[in-house]
Design a protein around this motif. Structure first.
Motif, short mmCIF file in Angstrom:
data_model
loop_
_atom_site.label_atom_id
_atom_site.label_comp_id
_atom_site.label_asym_id
_atom_site.label_seq_id
_atom_site.Cartn_x
_atom_site.Cartn_y
_atom_site.Cartn_z
N PRO A 236 17.52 -8.99 -79.20
CA PRO A 236 18.81 -8.30 -79.04
C PRO A 236 18.95 -7.13 -80.01
N ARG A 237 19.28 -5.98 -79.47
CA ARG A 237 19.59 -4.77 -80.24
C ARG A 237 18.42 -4.28 -81.09
N ALA A 238 17.21 -4.64 -80.74
CA ALA A 238 16.05 -4.14 -81.46
C ALA A 238 15.85 -2.66 -81.14
N ARG A 239 15.32 -1.94 -82.12
CA ARG A 239 15.02 -0.52 -81.94
C ARG A 239 13.50 -0.35 -81.98
N LEU A 240 12.97 0.42 -81.05
CA LEU A 240 11.53 0.66 -80.95
C LEU A 240 11.23 2.09 -81.38
N VAL A 241 10.24 2.25 -82.24
CA VAL A 241 9.78 3.57 -82.62
C VAL A 241 8.27 3.63 -82.45
N ARG A 242 7.79 4.71 -81.84
CA ARG A 242 6.36 4.90 -81.65
C ARG A 242 5.85 5.88 -82.69
N VAL A 243 4.68 5.58 -83.23
CA VAL A 243 4.07 6.41 -84.25
C VAL A 243 2.62 6.68 -83.85
N PRO A 244 2.03 7.77 -84.35
CA PRO A 244 0.61 8.00 -84.08
C PRO A 244 -0.26 7.03 -84.86
N GLY A 245 -1.47 6.83 -84.36
CA GLY A 245 -2.41 5.97 -85.08
C GLY A 245 -2.78 4.74 -84.30
N GLY A 246 -3.62 3.91 -84.93
CA GLY A 246 -4.11 2.71 -84.29
C GLY A 246 -3.47 1.46 -84.84
N HIS A 247 -4.09 0.31 -84.54
CA HIS A 247 -3.54 -0.97 -84.97
C HIS A 247 -3.56 -1.10 -86.50
N ALA A 248 -4.54 -0.49 -87.13
CA ALA A 248 -4.70 -0.63 -88.58
C ALA A 248 -3.86 0.40 -89.34
N LEU A 249 -2.64 0.61 -88.91
CA LEU A 249 -1.78 1.61 -89.54
C LEU A 249 -1.62 1.40 -91.04
N PRO A 250 -1.48 0.16 -91.55
CA PRO A 250 -1.35 -0.01 -93.00
C PRO A 250 -2.53 0.55 -93.79
N ALA A 251 -3.71 0.60 -93.18
CA ALA A 251 -4.89 1.17 -93.84
C ALA A 251 -5.06 2.65 -93.50
N GLU A 252 -4.79 3.01 -92.25
CA GLU A 252 -4.96 4.39 -91.80
C GLU A 252 -3.95 5.35 -92.41
N ASN A 253 -2.69 4.96 -92.34
CA ASN A 253 -1.62 5.87 -92.76
C ASN A 253 -0.50 5.05 -93.40
N PRO A 254 -0.75 4.50 -94.58
CA PRO A 254 0.27 3.66 -95.22
C PRO A 254 1.55 4.44 -95.55
N ALA A 255 1.43 5.74 -95.79
CA ALA A 255 2.62 6.53 -96.09
C ALA A 255 3.56 6.57 -94.90
N LEU A 256 3.01 6.68 -93.69
CA LEU A 256 3.85 6.69 -92.49
C LEU A 256 4.53 5.34 -92.29
N LEU A 257 3.79 4.26 -92.44
CA LEU A 257 4.38 2.93 -92.30
C LEU A 257 5.46 2.71 -93.36
N THR A 258 5.19 3.11 -94.59
CA THR A 258 6.17 2.96 -95.66
C THR A 258 7.43 3.77 -95.37
N ALA A 259 7.26 4.98 -94.83
CA ALA A 259 8.41 5.81 -94.52
C ALA A 259 9.29 5.18 -93.46
N ARG A 260 8.68 4.65 -92.40
CA ARG A 260 9.48 4.04 -91.33
C ARG A 260 10.16 2.77 -91.82
N LEU A 261 9.46 1.98 -92.59
CA LEU A 261 10.06 0.77 -93.17
C LEU A 261 11.21 1.15 -94.10
N GLY A 262 10.99 2.13 -94.96
CA GLY A 262 12.02 2.55 -95.89
C GLY A 262 13.25 3.08 -95.19
#
Length: 269
Positions: A236-262
């Motif tokens: 219920p009321r979940a929000r979906l955001v799409r980002v570039p990259g693969g499944h290993a986003l925490p290793a590939e682009n941790p700054a992007l994952l951190t930004a979206r989480l933040g």
């Protein structure tokens, strides 16, 4: 790292976890074959000035020692709740990647009063036939040929744009590092891969009440994006955001994952 006893289906697990920082609670749940530190180190470093971060090693990973056997979803949820409580958190924001996204979502469904917000990257509600085939292959290779598993993961978990920029030496060096990590935890990886194929959140998703952000990597070949769309549709009321990259986003682009989480944490307050 602190250790806390967690009652589980087969006995008692000795759950190891990282705790660092100050401020509101933020619990981070790692993916298959990772640990609290290998899965979340950049995020921990970026957010520990603002949050008290707790990151458990799931059974089969890191310093956690459990009775063994097949992993039960409710037992993994118990590890999340017990480590947070042991660190002094009555309620907390919650984020998970891959297997950790499944466990974090189940935690939010089963313990809604404790979870202030949920962020899930690369998750799924139930493995389809292709994913079951994939996870069973992971399980087999973890036990018989970790070097081959490392190469398979490298080719499928990383995004195509990341891999396009690598030379042969980069492939070989990264694969060797993966193989060394997998070789030291092959049984734990195999158990987690078995769980990946078996867990089913279908009945739990509508029970999630926390503000939820579902992050989907556009080039995810391990858990294709339609699985995250399904999660977002069912929560219920979940929000979906799409980002570039693969499944290993925490290793590939941790700054992007951190930004979206933040951003999500700032939105929910």
């Amino acid at each position: 790292m602190p250790i806390v006893d967690v009652p589980v289906t087969a006995g008692v697990s000795k759950a190891s976890y990282t705790v660092v920082g100050q401020g509101p609670g933020l619990v981070l749940v790692h993916g298959t074959g990772a640990t609290a530190q290998s899965g979340w180190a950049p995020v921990i470093g970026a957010l520990s000035d603002s949050y008290t971060i707790v990151a458990p090693d799931l059974p089969g990973s890191g310093g956690t020692r459990d009775p063994g056997g097949p992993l039960v979803l409710e037992d993994l949820v118990a590890h999340v709740v017990a480590t947070a409580r042991d660190a002094g958190l009555d309620s907390f924001h919650l984020a998970g990647h891959s297997l950790g996204a499944v466990v974090a979502t189940a935690t939010a469904a089963l313990h809604p009063a404790r979870v202030d917000s949920l962020t899930a990257h690369g998750g799924w509600s139930r493995a389809d036939a292709r994913m079951v085939f994939q996870f069973r292959l992971w399980q087999r290779l973890a036990l018989t040929d970790p070097a081959a598993l490392a190469r398979l993961l490298l080719l499928t978990a990383m995004g195509k744009n990341t891999l396009r920029g690598w030379d042969e030496a980069a492939f070989e060096q990264t694969a060797a590092g993966f193989a060394e990590q997998l070789g030291s935890s092959r049984d734990g990886f195999a158990r987690q891969a078995q769980a990946d194929a078996a867990f089913d959140l279908t009945e739990l998703l509508p029970r999630v009440t926390a503000p939820t952000l579902i992050i989907s990597s556009a080039d995810d070949r391990v858990v294709p994006p339609h699985h995250q769309h399904e999660m977002a549709d069912r929560i219920p009321r979940a929000r979906l955001v799409r980002v570039p990259g693969g499944h290993a986003l925490p290793a590939e682009n941790p700054a992007l994952l951190t930004a979206r989480l933040g951003e999500h944490l700032a939105d929910v307050g």
